[in-house]
Design a protein around this motif. Structure first.
Motif, PDB file in Angstrom:
ATOM      1  N   PHE A  82       0.852  -1.182   0.000  1.00 55.09           N
ATOM      2  CA  PHE A  82       0.000   0.000   0.000  1.00 55.09           C
ATOM      3  C   PHE A  82       0.887   1.231   0.000  1.00 55.09           C
ATOM      4  O   PHE A  82       1.963   1.236   0.602  1.00 55.09           O
ATOM      5  CB  PHE A  82      -0.931  -0.003   1.213  1.00 55.09           C
ATOM      6  N   VAL A  83       0.421   2.276  -0.688  1.00 58.70           N
ATOM      7  CA  VAL A  83       1.165   3.531  -0.763  1.00 58.70           C
ATOM      8  C   VAL A  83       0.298   4.638  -0.173  1.00 58.70           C
ATOM      9  O   VAL A  83      -0.804   4.896  -0.671  1.00 58.70           O
ATOM     10  CB  VAL A  83       1.549   3.887  -2.214  1.00 58.70           C
ATOM     11  N   VAL A  84       0.782   5.247   0.898  1.00 64.22           N
ATOM     12  CA  VAL A  84       0.121   6.383   1.523  1.00 64.22           C
ATOM     13  C   VAL A  84       0.752   7.642   0.939  1.00 64.22           C
ATOM     14  O   VAL A  84       1.978   7.757   0.881  1.00 64.22           O
ATOM     15  CB  VAL A  84       0.312   6.360   3.058  1.00 64.22           C
ATOM     16  N   THR A  85      -0.085   8.571   0.500  1.00 62.68           N
ATOM     17  CA  THR A  85       0.393   9.840  -0.037  1.00 62.68           C
ATOM     18  C   THR A  85      -0.177  10.972   0.809  1.00 62.68           C
ATOM     19  O   THR A  85      -1.384  11.042   1.021  1.00 62.68           O
ATOM     20  CB  THR A  85      -0.045  10.018  -1.504  1.00 62.68           C
ATOM     21  N   MET A  86       0.703  11.831   1.300  1.00 58.02           N
ATOM     22  CA  MET A  86       0.285  12.960   2.129  1.00 58.02           C
ATOM     23  C   MET A  86       0.859  14.244   1.549  1.00 58.02           C
ATOM     24  O   MET A  86       2.044  14.318   1.244  1.00 58.02           O
ATOM     25  CB  MET A  86       0.780  12.776   3.560  1.00 58.02           C
ATOM     26  N   LEU A  87       0.001  15.245   1.412  1.00 58.35           N
ATOM     27  CA  LEU A  87       0.416  16.557   0.929  1.00 58.35           C
ATOM     28  C   LEU A  87       0.101  17.589   2.006  1.00 58.35           C
ATOM     29  O   LEU A  87      -1.057  17.959   2.202  1.00 58.35           O
ATOM     30  CB  LEU A  87      -0.308  16.906  -0.374  1.00 58.35           C
ATOM     31  N   PRO A  88       1.122  18.043   2.756  1.00 53.35           N
ATOM     32  CA  PRO A  88       0.882  19.059   3.777  1.00 53.35           C
ATOM     33  C   PRO A  88       0.762  20.451   3.148  1.00 53.35           C
ATOM     34  O   PRO A  88       1.526  20.784   2.241  1.00 53.35           O
ATOM     35  CB  PRO A  88       2.127  18.967   4.665  1.00 53.35           C
ATOM     36  N   GLU A  89      -0.197  21.232   3.622  1.00 52.69           N
ATOM     37  CA  GLU A  89      -0.330  22.606   3.138  1.00 52.69           C
ATOM     38  C   GLU A  89       0.534  23.561   3.949  1.00 52.69           C
ATOM     39  O   GLU A  89       0.732  24.697   3.531  1.00 52.69           O
ATOM     40  CB  GLU A  89      -1.791  23.037   3.155  1.00 52.69           C
ATOM     41  N   GLU A  90       1.001  23.114   5.111  1.00 48.08           N
ATOM     42  CA  GLU A  90       1.924  23.897   5.929  1.00 48.08           C
ATOM     43  C   GLU A  90       3.111  23.021   6.285  1.00 48.08           C
ATOM     44  O   GLU A  90       2.952  21.843   6.588  1.00 48.08           O
ATOM     45  CB  GLU A  90       1.259  24.366   7.238  1.00 48.08           C
ATOM     46  N   GLY A  91       4.289  23.613   6.229  1.00 53.24           N
ATOM     47  CA  GLY A  91       5.474  22.887   6.662  1.00 53.24           C
ATOM     48  C   GLY A  91       5.520  22.877   8.180  1.00 53.24           C
ATOM     49  O   GLY A  91       5.296  23.904   8.817  1.00 53.24           O
ATOM     50  N   ILE A 126       4.661   6.971   1.495  1.00 50.12           N
ATOM     51  CA  ILE A 126       5.072   5.880   2.381  1.00 50.12           C
ATOM     52  C   ILE A 126       4.592   4.593   1.713  1.00 50.12           C
ATOM     53  O   ILE A 126       3.392   4.407   1.536  1.00 50.12           O
ATOM     54  CB  ILE A 126       4.442   6.014   3.777  1.00 50.12           C
ATOM     55  N   ALA A 127       5.503   3.720   1.320  1.00 49.35           N
ATOM     56  CA  ALA A 127       5.161   2.463   0.659  1.00 49.35           C
ATOM     57  C   ALA A 127       5.602   1.316   1.550  1.00 49.35           C
ATOM     58  O   ALA A 127       6.780   1.214   1.894  1.00 49.35           O
ATOM     59  CB  ALA A 127       5.846   2.376  -0.702  1.00 49.35           C
ATOM     60  N   GLU A 128       4.640   0.470   1.937  1.00 51.93           N
ATOM     61  CA  GLU A 128       4.929  -0.659   2.826  1.00 51.93           C
ATOM     62  C   GLU A 128       4.201  -1.905   2.344  1.00 51.93           C
ATOM     63  O   GLU A 128       3.038  -1.833   1.934  1.00 51.93           O
ATOM     64  CB  GLU A 128       4.486  -0.349   4.258  1.00 51.93           C
ATOM     65  N   PRO A 129       4.854  -3.075   2.407  1.00 58.74           N
ATOM     66  CA  PRO A 129       4.182  -4.333   2.046  1.00 58.74           C
ATOM     67  C   PRO A 129       3.190  -4.746   3.131  1.00 58.74           C
ATOM     68  O   PRO A 129       3.261  -4.271   4.261  1.00 58.74           O
ATOM     69  CB  PRO A 129       5.336  -5.332   1.961  1.00 58.74           C
ATOM     70  N   ASP A 130       2.262  -5.647   2.759  1.00 61.61           N
ATOM     71  CA  ASP A 130       1.367  -6.211   3.765  1.00 61.61           C
ATOM     72  C   ASP A 130       1.752  -7.659   4.025  1.00 61.61           C
ATOM     73  O   ASP A 130       2.742  -8.155   3.485  1.00 61.61           O
ATOM     74  CB  ASP A 130      -0.102  -6.073   3.350  1.00 61.61           C
ATOM     75  N   ARG A 131       0.981  -8.335   4.885  1.00 64.92           N
ATOM     76  CA  ARG A 131       1.263  -9.735   5.196  1.00 64.92           C
ATOM     77  C   ARG A 131       1.145 -10.582   3.929  1.00 64.92           C
ATOM     78  O   ARG A 131       0.273 -10.353   3.097  1.00 64.92           O
ATOM     79  CB  ARG A 131       0.262 -10.272   6.216  1.00 64.92           C
TER      80      ARG A 131
END
Length: 161
Positions: A82-91, A126-131
């Protein structure tokens, strides 16, 4: 399709590696590797991404934060990661955790970064494998931290084969 800068942060055994971040230019929706990825639906919402503002930590037990967001994994799927993608509008400094929830009542914490320094407008992947041979029914992403209170971000999750 817009292009944004992103920092790819990997992990080793669920421990975040925050040193030596590489900044690249790539489409925001591109998978991390040459994979076939499908966006997951937000649980209790509409669509495949959600924009939130980090709420303050509650001062009493009965006050909840909005730090958790769940994404539904279709029951007939067979993803390998699974790949989680996050875009912050504030640093700011964010605390980020990713959990895979399984139908047997267990959950795996696959990523944890306390004090991750993110840059405004820079996509975090963030890319992480599953079981092996067992897909979760939900992917939970927890974004918060006292330094991040009041900050807005957009988050999505893709299942990849």
């Amino acid at each position: 399709m817009g292009f944004r800068r992103f920092a790819l942060i990997g992990s080793l055994g669920g421990v975040a590696m925050l040193s030596g971040l590489a900044t690249l230019t790539a489409p925001m929706t591109a998978p991390t590797m040459a994979q076939s990825c499908t966006p997951l639906e937000v649980v209790g919402g509409e669509g495949t991404d959600v924009t939130k503002i980090v709420s303050p930590i509650g001062t009493f037990i009965f006050i909840n934060t909005n730090w958790d967001t769940d994404f539904a994994v279709p029951g007939n799927s067979s993803y390998t990661s699974f790949v989680v993608t996050m875009l912050p509008e504030e640093g700011e400094v964010y605390d980020i955790d990713v959990y895979y929830k399984y139908s047997d009542g267990t959950a795996d914490q696959v990523y944890s970064a306390a004090g991750a320094v993110l840059t405004e407008g820079e996509v975090l992947r963030i890319a992480e494998p599953d079981r092996v041979n067992d897909n979760p029914f939900q992917v939970n992403v927890r974004v918060g931290g006292t330094a991040a209170e009041g900050n807005r971000y957009t988050i999505s999750v893709q299942g990849c084969r």
